[in-house]
Write a protein that holds these residues in place. Structure first.
Motif, PDB file in Angstrom:
ATOM      1  N   GLY A 179       0.784  -1.232   0.000  1.00 41.65           N
ATOM      2  CA  GLY A 179       0.000   0.000   0.000  1.00 41.65           C
ATOM      3  C   GLY A 179       0.813   1.278   0.000  1.00 41.65           C
ATOM      4  N   ILE A 180       2.113   1.181  -0.322  1.00 33.23           N
ATOM      5  CA  ILE A 180       2.968   2.368  -0.294  1.00 33.23           C
ATOM      6  C   ILE A 180       3.551   2.624  -1.678  1.00 33.23           C
ATOM      7  N   ARG A 181       3.415   3.849  -2.156  1.00 32.24           N
ATOM      8  CA  ARG A 181       4.029   4.264  -3.413  1.00 32.24           C
ATOM      9  C   ARG A 181       5.283   5.082  -3.115  1.00 32.24           C
ATOM     10  N   VAL A 182       6.316   4.875  -3.914  1.00 30.93           N
ATOM     11  CA  VAL A 182       7.582   5.585  -3.728  1.00 30.93           C
ATOM     12  C   VAL A 182       8.008   6.180  -5.063  1.00 30.93           C
ATOM     13  N   ASN A 183       8.130   7.485  -5.106  1.00 30.58           N
ATOM     14  CA  ASN A 183       8.526   8.183  -6.324  1.00 30.58           C
ATOM     15  C   ASN A 183       9.569   9.240  -5.994  1.00 30.58           C
ATOM     16  N   ALA A 184      10.068   9.913  -7.013  1.00 29.22           N
ATOM     17  CA  ALA A 184      11.081  10.945  -6.784  1.00 29.22           C
ATOM     18  C   ALA A 184      10.895  12.104  -7.746  1.00 29.22           C
ATOM     19  N   VAL A 185      11.331  13.265  -7.298  1.00 29.69           N
ATOM     20  CA  VAL A 185      11.467  14.420  -8.184  1.00 29.69           C
ATOM     21  C   VAL A 185      12.956  14.692  -8.348  1.00 29.69           C
ATOM     22  N   ARG A 186      13.323  15.189  -9.536  1.00 27.27           N
ATOM     23  CA  ARG A 186      14.718  15.550  -9.801  1.00 27.27           C
ATOM     24  C   ARG A 186      14.768  17.015 -10.210  1.00 27.27           C
ATOM     25  N   PRO A 187      14.901  17.910  -9.219  1.00 26.32           N
ATOM     26  CA  PRO A 187      15.010  19.335  -9.557  1.00 26.32           C
ATOM     27  C   PRO A 187      16.315  19.635 -10.282  1.00 26.32           C
ATOM     28  N   GLY A 188      16.271  20.682 -11.090  1.00 29.13           N
ATOM     29  CA  GLY A 188      17.476  21.182 -11.735  1.00 29.13           C
ATOM     30  C   GLY A 188      17.995  22.391 -10.984  1.00 29.13           C
ATOM     31  N   PHE A 189      18.203  23.483 -11.688  1.00 27.29           N
ATOM     32  CA  PHE A 189      18.721  24.701 -11.057  1.00 27.29           C
ATOM     33  C   PHE A 189      17.559  25.476 -10.441  1.00 27.29           C
ATOM     34  N   ILE A 190      17.344  25.240  -9.147  1.00 25.31           N
ATOM     35  CA  ILE A 190      16.232  25.866  -8.432  1.00 25.31           C
ATOM     36  C   ILE A 190      16.781  26.995  -7.561  1.00 25.31           C
ATOM     37  N   ASP A 191      16.100  28.108  -7.563  1.00 23.05           N
ATOM     38  CA  ASP A 191      16.565  29.302  -6.864  1.00 23.05           C
ATOM     39  C   ASP A 191      16.283  29.187  -5.367  1.00 23.05           C
ATOM     40  N   THR A 192      17.213  28.562  -4.640  1.00 20.77           N
ATOM     41  CA  THR A 192      17.104  28.428  -3.190  1.00 20.77           C
ATOM     42  C   THR A 192      18.442  28.793  -2.547  1.00 20.77           C
ATOM     43  N   GLU A 193      18.461  28.784  -1.219  1.00 24.74           N
ATOM     44  CA  GLU A 193      19.665  29.157  -0.481  1.00 24.74           C
ATOM     45  C   GLU A 193      20.785  28.132  -0.571  1.00 24.74           C
ATOM     46  N   ALA A 234      -2.079  10.352  -8.573  1.00 25.96           N
ATOM     47  CA  ALA A 234      -0.919   9.533  -8.959  1.00 25.96           C
ATOM     48  C   ALA A 234      -1.025   8.125  -8.384  1.00 25.96           C
ATOM     49  N   SER A 235      -2.237   7.649  -8.191  1.00 26.48           N
ATOM     50  CA  SER A 235      -2.469   6.395  -7.471  1.00 26.48           C
ATOM     51  C   SER A 235      -1.878   5.157  -8.160  1.00 26.48           C
ATOM     52  N   TYR A 236      -1.597   5.240  -9.471  1.00 28.56           N
ATOM     53  CA  TYR A 236      -1.008   4.096 -10.176  1.00 28.56           C
ATOM     54  C   TYR A 236       0.435   4.391 -10.577  1.00 28.56           C
ATOM     55  N   THR A 237       1.054   5.333  -9.881  1.00 25.35           N
ATOM     56  CA  THR A 237       2.419   5.756 -10.197  1.00 25.35           C
ATOM     57  C   THR A 237       3.339   5.408  -9.038  1.00 25.35           C
ATOM     58  N   THR A 238       4.315   4.554  -9.304  1.00 28.15           N
ATOM     59  CA  THR A 238       5.338   4.262  -8.311  1.00 28.15           C
ATOM     60  C   THR A 238       6.638   3.915  -9.032  1.00 28.15           C
ATOM     61  N   GLY A 239       7.757   4.221  -8.388  1.00 28.62           N
ATOM     62  CA  GLY A 239       9.055   4.018  -9.028  1.00 28.62           C
ATOM     63  C   GLY A 239       9.303   4.980 -10.176  1.00 28.62           C
ATOM     64  N   ALA A 240       8.634   6.127 -10.135  1.00 33.10           N
ATOM     65  CA  ALA A 240       8.719   7.087 -11.244  1.00 33.10           C
ATOM     66  C   ALA A 240       9.499   8.328 -10.824  1.00 33.10           C
ATOM     67  N   PHE A 241       9.950   9.076 -11.839  1.00 32.50           N
ATOM     68  CA  PHE A 241      10.737  10.297 -11.620  1.00 32.50           C
ATOM     69  C   PHE A 241      10.143  11.429 -12.437  1.00 32.50           C
ATOM     70  N   ILE A 242      10.055  12.589 -11.816  1.00 32.48           N
ATOM     71  CA  ILE A 242       9.673  13.796 -12.546  1.00 32.48           C
ATOM     72  C   ILE A 242      10.862  14.739 -12.508  1.00 32.48           C
ATOM     73  N   ASP A 243      11.411  15.051 -13.690  1.00 32.60           N
ATOM     74  CA  ASP A 243      12.487  16.026 -13.789  1.00 32.60           C
ATOM     75  C   ASP A 243      11.881  17.421 -13.866  1.00 32.60           C
ATOM     76  N   ILE A 244      12.322  18.287 -12.967  1.00 31.65           N
ATOM     77  CA  ILE A 244      11.843  19.674 -12.929  1.00 31.65           C
ATOM     78  C   ILE A 244      13.068  20.532 -13.164  1.00 31.65           C
ATOM     79  N   ALA A 245      13.476  20.595 -14.422  1.00 31.75           N
ATOM     80  CA  ALA A 245      14.784  21.152 -14.731  1.00 31.75           C
ATOM     81  C   ALA A 245      14.791  22.034 -15.971  1.00 31.75           C
ATOM     82  N   GLY A 246      13.623  22.495 -16.385  1.00 33.12           N
ATOM     83  CA  GLY A 246      13.543  23.409 -17.513  1.00 33.12           C
ATOM     84  C   GLY A 246      14.062  22.840 -18.816  1.00 33.12           C
ATOM     85  N   GLY A 247      14.058  21.505 -18.932  1.00 30.36           N
ATOM     86  CA  GLY A 247      14.536  20.862 -20.153  1.00 30.36           C
ATOM     87  C   GLY A 247      15.986  20.469 -20.114  1.00 30.36           C
ATOM     88  N   LYS A 248      16.676  20.736 -18.987  1.00 32.99           N
ATOM     89  CA  LYS A 248      18.102  20.439 -18.865  1.00 32.99           C
ATOM     90  C   LYS A 248      18.343  18.939 -18.937  1.00 32.99           C
TER      91      LYS A 248
END
Length: 248
Positions: A179-193, A234-248
């Motif tokens: 009953g547990i889904r595990v996914n990841a995001v892959r940020p690119g150049f994000i404006d943080t400290e 995202a109930s049928y999504t697990t082991g997936a990655f979302i790149d948030i990197a502006g196309g990098k």
């Protein structure tokens, strides 16, 4: 029943944006922090001002006793856990591999890798249907550096995020029928400290021309992806990655 989320490294940047958005989506939020108590309490105050429920808990998530205590406090103060965002992470001064020592490597790998394993372990103990839980979701914050390598700057950081990608894939398969889904995001150049920690606070300005979208990203843009992965949409999504990197 209310959804309860732990956001590690929740006092600033992507973690703070995720905590605030989770509250807007109806979660009771644990804002974990290591040293920045005032910043964490400000996130909690922001959530409470919008009518949400939140607490701030200090814990070094690279420390096993701290992690155990963190999740016990969440049990007592917020209730049954349903979501975890493994966001806490560090980088150090830009440096070539030939100059890195073992102390630096151990700091990076313990904070960026061991912490995710420990927090995931405690979350699974609580959420797994095999343990009497009601299921849930984990989102790991990786980095586009995992596939780019960050040569000349942060190869150690990139390697640590490569480990998080592998953790995401393996753990997703391991707990899918619990009953547990595990996914990841892959940020690119994000404006943080975090860029200041590497010695270049204005790094985004230097590198944005290498990004197809010609700009850095915002922490809120990453938070939106994280909350989607946590949601029933995202109930049928697990082991997936979302790149948030502006196309990098």
């Amino acid at each position: 029943m209310e959804n309860v989320i732990v956001v590690t490294g929740g006092s600033r940047g992507i973690g703070a944006a995720t905590a605030r958005l989770a509250a807007k989506r109806g979660y009771a939020v644990c804002v974990n922090y290591r040293q920045r108590e005032a910043a964490a309490q400000q996130v909690v105050a922001d959530i409470q001002a919008m009518g949400g429920r939140a607490i701030a808990i200090a814990a070094n998530v690279a420390s096993e006793p701290d992690v155990v205590a963190l999740f016990q406090q969440v049990d007592e103060q917020l209730g049954p856990l349903t979501a975890l965002v493994n966001n806490a992470g560090i980088l150090e001064q830009q440096m070539r591999v030939e100059m890195m020592d073992a102390d630096r490597l151990n700091r990076i790998f313990t904070t960026n890798i061991t912490s995710c394993f420990l927090c995931a372990r405690e979350a699974i103990k609580r959420m797994s249907t095999a343990n009497g839980g009601r299921g849930g979701a984990i989102v790991n914050v990786s980095s586009v550096a995992a596939r780019l390598g960050s040569p000349g700057e942060y190869v150690d950081y990139a390697a640590s995020k490569g480990a998080i990608d592998t953790l995401t894939l393996g753990l997703a398969k391991e707990v899918a029928d619990h009953g547990i889904r595990v996914n990841a995001v892959r940020p690119g150049f994000i404006d943080t400290e975090i860029h200041a920690s590497g010695g270049e606070p204005n790094r985004i300005d230097r590198v944005k021309s290498t990004v197809p979208m010609q700009r850095g990203g915002a922490a809120e843009e990453v938070a939106n992806a994280i909350l989607w992965l946590l949601s029933h949409e995202a109930s049928y999504t697990t082991g997936a990655f979302i790149d948030i990197a502006g196309g990098k």
